[in-house]
Design an enzyme around this catalytic site. Structure first.
Site, PDB file in Angstrom:
ATOM      1  N   LYS A 128       0.885  -1.078   0.164  1.00 35.75           N
ATOM      2  CA  LYS A 128       0.037  -0.048  -0.068  1.00 35.75           C
ATOM      3  C   LYS A 128       1.021   1.313   0.048  1.00 35.75           C
ATOM      4  O   LYS A 128       0.718   2.106   0.993  1.00 35.75           O
ATOM      5  CB  LYS A 128      -1.057  -0.062   1.277  1.00 35.75           C
ATOM      6  CG  LYS A 128      -1.999   1.060   1.092  1.00 35.75           C
ATOM      7  CD  LYS A 128      -3.201   0.814   0.090  1.00 35.75           C
ATOM      8  CE  LYS A 128      -4.106   1.981   0.247  1.00 35.75           C
ATOM      9  NZ  LYS A 128      -5.217   1.707  -0.505  1.00 35.75           N
TER      10      LYS A 128
ATOM     11  N   ASP B 223      -5.418  -3.053  -2.525  1.00 35.25           N
ATOM     12  CA  ASP B 223      -6.826  -3.124  -2.710  1.00 35.25           C
ATOM     13  C   ASP B 223      -7.157  -3.733  -4.268  1.00 35.25           C
ATOM     14  O   ASP B 223      -8.025  -4.536  -4.347  1.00 35.25           O
ATOM     15  CB  ASP B 223      -7.626  -1.697  -2.635  1.00 35.25           C
ATOM     16  CG  ASP B 223      -6.542  -0.375  -2.998  1.00 35.25           C
ATOM     17  OD1 ASP B 223      -5.661  -0.891  -3.607  1.00 35.25           O
ATOM     18  OD2 ASP B 223      -7.041   0.510  -3.204  1.00 35.25           O
TER      19      ASP B 223
ATOM     20  N   ASP C  78      -2.437 -12.216   5.502  1.00 37.09           N
ATOM     21  CA  ASP C  78      -3.411 -13.055   6.080  1.00 37.09           C
ATOM     22  C   ASP C  78      -4.786 -12.810   5.325  1.00 37.09           C
ATOM     23  O   ASP C  78      -5.348 -13.572   5.127  1.00 37.09           O
ATOM     24  CB  ASP C  78      -3.605 -12.535   7.555  1.00 37.09           C
ATOM     25  CG  ASP C  78      -4.539 -12.942   8.389  1.00 37.09           C
ATOM     26  OD1 ASP C  78      -4.610 -14.165   8.521  1.00 37.09           O
ATOM     27  OD2 ASP C  78      -5.431 -12.064   8.959  1.00 37.09           O
TER      28      ASP C  78
HETATM   29  C1  IPM Z   1      -3.617 -17.078  10.444  1.00 31.59           C
HETATM   30  C2  IPM Z   1      -4.390 -16.729  11.687  1.00 31.59           C
HETATM   31  C3  IPM Z   1      -3.571 -16.035  12.571  1.00 31.59           C
HETATM   32  C4  IPM Z   1      -2.925 -14.718  11.923  1.00 31.59           C
HETATM   33  C5  IPM Z   1      -4.293 -15.421  13.965  1.00 31.59           C
HETATM   34  C6  IPM Z   1      -5.006 -16.402  14.480  1.00 31.59           C
HETATM   35  C7  IPM Z   1      -3.144 -14.887  14.980  1.00 31.59           C
HETATM   36  O1  IPM Z   1      -5.530 -15.760  11.221  1.00 31.59           O
HETATM   37  O2  IPM Z   1      -2.911 -18.099  10.577  1.00 31.59           O
HETATM   38  O3  IPM Z   1      -3.937 -16.905   9.328  1.00 31.59           O
HETATM   39  O4  IPM Z   1      -3.418 -13.577  11.684  1.00 31.59           O
HETATM   40  O5  IPM Z   1      -1.920 -14.909  11.521  1.00 31.59           O
HETATM   41 MN    MN Z   2      -5.723 -15.817   8.954  1.00 33.82          MN
END
Ligand code: IPM
Ligand code: MN
Ligand code: NAD
Length: 360
Positions: A189, A222, A246
């Site tokens: 970003k 995005d 994530d």
């Molecule tokens: C993942 C999960 C974790 C993250 C959480 C549970 C801490 O969402 O492994 O994707 O955000 O890395």
């Molecule tokens: Mn996750």
């Protein structure tokens, strides 16, 4: 049998124990066929460890993880522990595990064979043949940046990257691209965030100085989210920061039909860690309904990584054949079978595979 491997098993919470039990069964069978013996050591982690020992990542679990050849993790978290102070929550235990291992590179492959493309909510012709790899930075960025603070009036987090942190994850992505189709999209970003401007600067510099043979593009996150849905086959390696990775990897699970099929490997540190992309799915826990494919494929990545690729290939082929034959859990099919019935099918498929493995 001379080859043996010690695996620390962290089932965790919710559907974690169910999918881990399924993965263990399949791994035992596949490894046995390939002449590899597995020593499993189960340890409390996440909410289960809070209940048993008062903390999500007990010292005994940490020591066992350090001593193992590899770690296989189910999932952690759930409503029972959501009210706990942030420093003692299951999620904090997971972040501490990744950090104490130094596992900075999270590899999240997404593959959609033509035979399974109809399972996606997206048009079959768009997703069939998708084969991409999200390379997510895992031990830095806004997940770990200081300072951070919470009060009822104001709260903040810090998204911070050093040049060295960007370079080392970018190298993993560039090296992966060389093993694949030679293309990377770096997602950031940089039009808004300072940490992303440094990210883009370092990735560009590395491309110019060391990886001129790889085709590099940059996308804002995005736009990347939109393009992933619109034309997933345009992507090969996606290099991105902790938070963006994530989010984009959960999004990418819609290509494959369910979050329940995406595995991951968290590498670059001491002991490699293998974990499904999905969470503890409290809505399914204890019902023998969860899809164990992500856990099984995480086990396959484990065997590939620690030098037993034949075992990894056996698991992958058995899972693919089971799905292609139309056997699947309820997240993928209206008449879906239970976790244990699906696992039995995968085991039956395994037993039909002849060794030595053929090339395809
Ligand atoms: C993942 C999960 C974790 C993250 C959480 C549970 C801490 O969402 O492994 O994707 O955000 O890395
Ligand atoms: Mn996750
Ligand atoms: P989730 O991934 O647990 O569930 C999201 C949705 O996907 C739910 O509808 C769930 O039923 C479905 N799903 C997930 N895995 C599935 C599987 N194997 N088979 C079939 N369906 C599956 O995410 P959430 O609901 O946002 O989070 C629940 C808990 O899990 C939270 O406490 C969260 O912090 C935690 N979490 C842990 C991890 C991890 O351990 N690596 C990852 C993500 C979330």
């Amino acid at each position: 049998m001379s080859d043996s491997i010690r695996i620390a098993l962290l089932p965790g919470d919710g559907i974690g124990p169910e999918v881990i039990e399924a993965a263990r069964q399949v791994a035992d069978l596949a490894a046995g066929m390939a002449g590899v013996s597995i020593e499993w050591e189960e340890h409390p982690f996440g909410g289960a460890a809070i209940d048993a020992a008062g903390e999500p990542f007990p010292e005994s679990t940490r020591a066992a993880c350090m001593a193992a050849d590899a770690i296989l993790l189910g999932a952690i978290g759930g409503p029972a522990w959501d009210g706990i102070e942030p420093e003692r929550r299951p999620e904090k235990g997971l972040l501490s595990l990744r950090q104490s291992l130094g596992a900075f590179a999270n590899l999240r492959p997404v593959q959609v064979p033509g035979s399974l493309a109809h399972l996606s909510v997206l048009p079959q012709e768009n997703v069939a043949g998708t084969d991409l790899l999200v390379v997510r930075e895992l031990t830095g960025g806004i997940y770990f940046g200081e300072p951070r603070q919470y009060s009822e009036e104001e709260a903040f987090d810090t998204m911070r990257y050093t040049a060295q942190e960007v370079d080392r994850i970018a190298r993993v992505a560039f090296d992966s691209a060389r093993q694949r189709s030679g293309r990377i999209v770096s997602v950031d970003k940089a039009n808004v965030l300072a940490s992303s401007r440094l990210w883009r600067h370092r990735v560009t510099r590395l491309h110019e100085t060391e990886y001129g043979d790889v085709i590099l593009d940059h996308l804002y996150v995005d736009n990347a989210a939109m393009q992933l849905v619109r034309d997933p086959k345009a992507f090969d390696v996606i290099l991105t920061a902790n938070l963006f990775g994530d989010i984009l990897s959960d999004l990418a699970s819609t290509l494959a039909g369910s979050l329940g099929v995406l595995p991951s490997a968290s590498v670059g540190g001491t002991t490699p860690l293998f974990e499904p992309v999905h969470g503890s799915a409290p809505d399914l826990a204890g019902q023998n309904k969860a899809n164990p494919v992500a856990a099984m494929l995480s086990a396959a990545m484990l065997f590939d990584t620690v030098g037993y690729p034949e075992t990894g290939t056996l698991i992958r082929r058995a899972v693919d054949a089971t799905l292609a034959a139309g056997h699947m859990t309820a997240d993928l099919a209206v008449d879906g079978v239970s976790t244990s019935a699906f696992t039995d099918r995968v085991c039956q498929q395994l037993e039909t595979i002849e060794l030595p493995l053929s090339a395809t």
